[in-house]
Motif scaffolding. Structure first.
Motif, PDB file in Angstrom:
ATOM      1  N   ARG A   4      62.218 -13.765  12.178  1.00  0.00           N
ATOM      2  CA  ARG A   4      61.067 -12.849  11.611  1.00  0.00           C
ATOM      3  C   ARG A   4      60.376 -12.246  12.691  1.00  0.00           C
ATOM      4  N   ASN A  30      49.463 -22.093   8.277  1.00  0.00           N
ATOM      5  CA  ASN A  30      48.599 -22.049   7.272  1.00  0.00           C
ATOM      6  C   ASN A  30      48.678 -21.040   6.390  1.00  0.00           C
ATOM      7  N   MET A  31      49.897 -20.916   5.988  1.00  0.00           N
ATOM      8  CA  MET A  31      49.895 -19.919   4.840  1.00  0.00           C
ATOM      9  C   MET A  31      51.138 -20.464   3.611  1.00  0.00           C
ATOM     10  N   GLU A  32      51.015 -19.833   2.583  1.00  0.00           N
ATOM     11  CA  GLU A  32      52.314 -20.118   1.640  1.00  0.00           C
ATOM     12  C   GLU A  32      53.094 -19.402   1.808  1.00  0.00           C
ATOM     13  N   HIS A  33      54.401 -19.695   2.124  1.00  0.00           N
ATOM     14  CA  HIS A  33      55.632 -18.967   2.238  1.00  0.00           C
ATOM     15  C   HIS A  33      56.349 -18.960   0.986  1.00  0.00           C
ATOM     16  N   GLN A  65      53.510  -9.992   3.942  1.00  0.00           N
ATOM     17  CA  GLN A  65      52.807 -11.277   4.028  1.00  0.00           C
ATOM     18  C   GLN A  65      51.411 -10.921   4.704  1.00  0.00           C
ATOM     19  N   SER A  66      50.472 -11.608   4.046  1.00  0.00           N
ATOM     20  CA  SER A  66      48.925 -11.170   4.466  1.00  0.00           C
ATOM     21  C   SER A  66      48.220 -12.362   4.954  1.00  0.00           C
ATOM     22  N   GLU A  67      47.497 -12.236   6.151  1.00  0.00           N
ATOM     23  CA  GLU A  67      47.012 -13.477   6.466  1.00  0.00           C
ATOM     24  C   GLU A  67      45.911 -14.040   5.602  1.00  0.00           C
ATOM     25  N   ASN A 126      50.372 -15.953  -0.064  1.00  0.00           N
ATOM     26  CA  ASN A 126      50.070 -15.090   1.228  1.00  0.00           C
ATOM     27  C   ASN A 126      51.169 -14.023   1.084  1.00  0.00           C
TER      28      ASN A 126
END
Lengths: 313, 85
Positions: A179, A219-222, B13-15, B46
Motif C-alpha cells: 500500500r 483507526n479506520m475501518e478497512h 480511502q478517506s481519513e 472509511n
C-alpha cells in the motif's frame, strides 16, 4: 440417485467457484483453492465453474449409488476404494455401492471433488454425515464417451503429475502487494522474518506468528478483501474467503490472487515468507500464471480427446 | 487516497468517516450503471472498494497495466459521486 456423504470428515461443503447468493443455511463464498476447483472440473470434462465438494483437513467417506465419474484436486490426500488406490488429479469411474475413503494427506489442507455432469444440494451446503448430494447428470457427448471408455478399466492411465503443479503449490514465498501509505520499515520487517501458521479459523483467517510488526493504529475501518494481510496484536492475520466485509485491524497489503491457491493449502506449523511487490509486478505475474493455467487445461483437453479418439478406433 | 489493493481491487480511502448516505448512494449508483471493467463495489466507514478482473482488462485493452485502467474508471465513478480523491 445421489452421492451419500457417509462420513463428513472435518468440514465438507458444496462450494461454487465464485461467491454466489447465500442465506442463513448456505455459505457460497467461493472455493478457497480456485485452481484445484477448476482443475477437478476440467479433468472430468465439466465447465470449470460447476460446484465441487470442498473437504478440509480430514475428508471423509463418499458412497456412490450409480456409475459416477469423479476427479479430485488440491491437497495430496491418498484415498482408497476397496483395494484400489485412488490418487489426486486422476479420473475414476465408481460403480453403485462403491465407497471412496480418504486417508492422510502428504501435502496440503483442502481437496476438491468434481463429479462429471455436475452436482447440487437441496438444503444446506454444509454437508453432514448422511447427507445426499444430488447428481445433475448434465452429460455431454464427451461424458458419454468417457463413461464408455471407463467401463472397462474404471480409470485412465494418466493424470496431472505433482511435478506439473510444483511451481504453484510448493513454495513458502508469498507476494504481498504494498500500500502507498505504509512505511517501508513495515515491509522490511515482514520480509526479514519467517512466519509460522498458528491456526486457521476455517475459511475466515490464517493466523501467523513470527517477527512482531510495530504499526501505529490506523483507526479506520478497512475493506476485508480475500488475501488481505492485516496486523492484529503485532502479528499478521490473512483474510480467507469468509472474512468479514470490514475490519478495524490495520491493513498492510494484499496477497495477489495467483498465490491464494497455495495459501489455503497451508497447515498449522507451515512456514510463510513475504516478498513485498508493486501492483504492476503482481499483474505481470498474474498474467504469466493465467497463461500457465490455460496451457495446463488445454493439455488436459487434448489428452482426454486423444484418449477418446483412440477408444473409437 | 486511492490505490491498487492487491491485484483485483481498487480502494478509495478517506481519513474521515464516510457519510452513511454517501456509502448507500455509491452502492446504489454503482448497481444502476453499467461499467466497463469494474464488477463489484463494497464500502466500509472509511473505504470504497471496487473489484475488477485484471486478465479481462489485459486481454481487452492489450495492456500490461490493468490497474491503471481500473483506477481511471474508479476515479470517474467517484467524481460523478462528487467524492474528492
Amino acid at each position: 440417485m445421489s452421492l451419500i456423504i457417509k462420513d463428513s470428515g472435518m468440514l465438507t461443503l458444496l462450494q461454487t467457484l465464485d461467491p454466489g447468493p447465500s442465506d442463513q443455511n448456505n455459505h457460497y463464498n467461493g472455493a478457497c483453492d480456485r485452481l484445484a476447483h477448476r482443475l477437478a472440473n476440467q479433468l472430468v470434462g465439466n465447465r470449470v465453474d460447476q460446484p465441487t465438494i470442498e473437504m478440509t483437513l480430514r475428508p471423509g467417506t463418499i458412497k456412490f449409488t450409480e456409475p459416477t465419474i469423479i476427479a479430485f484436486s488440491g491437497a495430496e490426500f491418498m484415498a482408497k476404494s476397496g483395494d484400489r488406490n485412488i490418487y489426486v488429479n486422476r479420473i475414476y469411474l465408481f460403480d453403485k455401492g462403491d465407497e471412496l475413503v480418504f486417508q492422510e494427506a502428504t501435502r496440503g489442507n483442502r481437496v476438491y471433488l468434481a463429479v462429471a455432469g455436475g452436482i447440487k444440494v437441496e438444503g444446506s451446503n454444509i454437508l453432514k454425515s448422511g447427507d445426499e448430494v444430488l447428481m445433475c447428470r448434465e452429460y455431454t457427448q464427451q461424458h458419454d464417451e468417457l463413461f464408455n471408455k471407463l467401463k472397462r478399466h474404471n480409470e485412465v492411465n494418466w493424470g496431472v503429475d505433482t511435478y506439473a503443479l510444483v511451481e504453484v503449490y510448493i513454495s513458502d514465498t508469498y507476494h504481498l502487494v504494498k500500500r502507498p501509505d505504509i512505511p517501508d520499515s513495515v515491509y522490511e520487517a515482514l520480509e526479514a522474518g519467517e512466519y509460522t501458521v498458528q491456526y486457521e479459523e476455517y475459511r475466515i483467517t490464517l493466523h501467523l506468528e513470527g517477527r512482531r510488526i510495530n504499526l501505529s493504529p490506523q483507526n479506520m475501518e478497512h475493506a476485508g478483501v480475500r488475501g488481505g494481510v492485516y496486523i492484529s496484536e503485532e502479528q499478521p492475520l490473512l483474510a480467507l474467503n469468509d472474512f468479514d466485509a470490514s475490519t478495524k485491524a490495520s491493513h498492510v497489503g494484499t496477497i495477489p490472487s495467483y498465490h491464494l491457491h497455495k495459501l489455503v493449502q497451508k497447515r498449522p506449523g507451515s512456514k510463510i515468507q513475504f516478498k513485498c511487490i508493486s501492483a504492476e509486478d503482481a499483474h505481470a505475474n498474474l498474467y504469466a500464471h493465467h497463461l500457465w493455467v490455460k496451457s495446463l487445461f488445454k493439455a488436459i483437453d487434448y489428452k482426454l480427446s486423444k484418449e477418446l479418439i483412440k477408444e473409437k478406433m | 487516497m486511492i490505490f491498487c489493493n492487491g491485484d483485483c481491487h481498487i480502494t478509495y480511502q478517506s481519513e474521515e468517516a464516510l457519510d452513511e448516505a454517501v456509502r448507500t448512494q455509491a452502492v446504489r449508483s454503482f448497481e444502476d450503471r453499467g461499467h466497463a471493467y469494474l464488477t463489484k463495489v463494497s464500502t466500509t466507514e472509511n473505504t470504497i472498494t471496487f473489484q475488477y478482473s485484471p486478465v479481462v482488462i489485459m486481454e481487452a485493452e492489450n495492456t500490461i497495466e490493468p490497474g491503471h485502467k481500473a483506477m481511471i474508471e474508479a476515479e470517474k465513478f467517484l467524481e460523478r459521486m462528487e467524492i474528492s480523491i
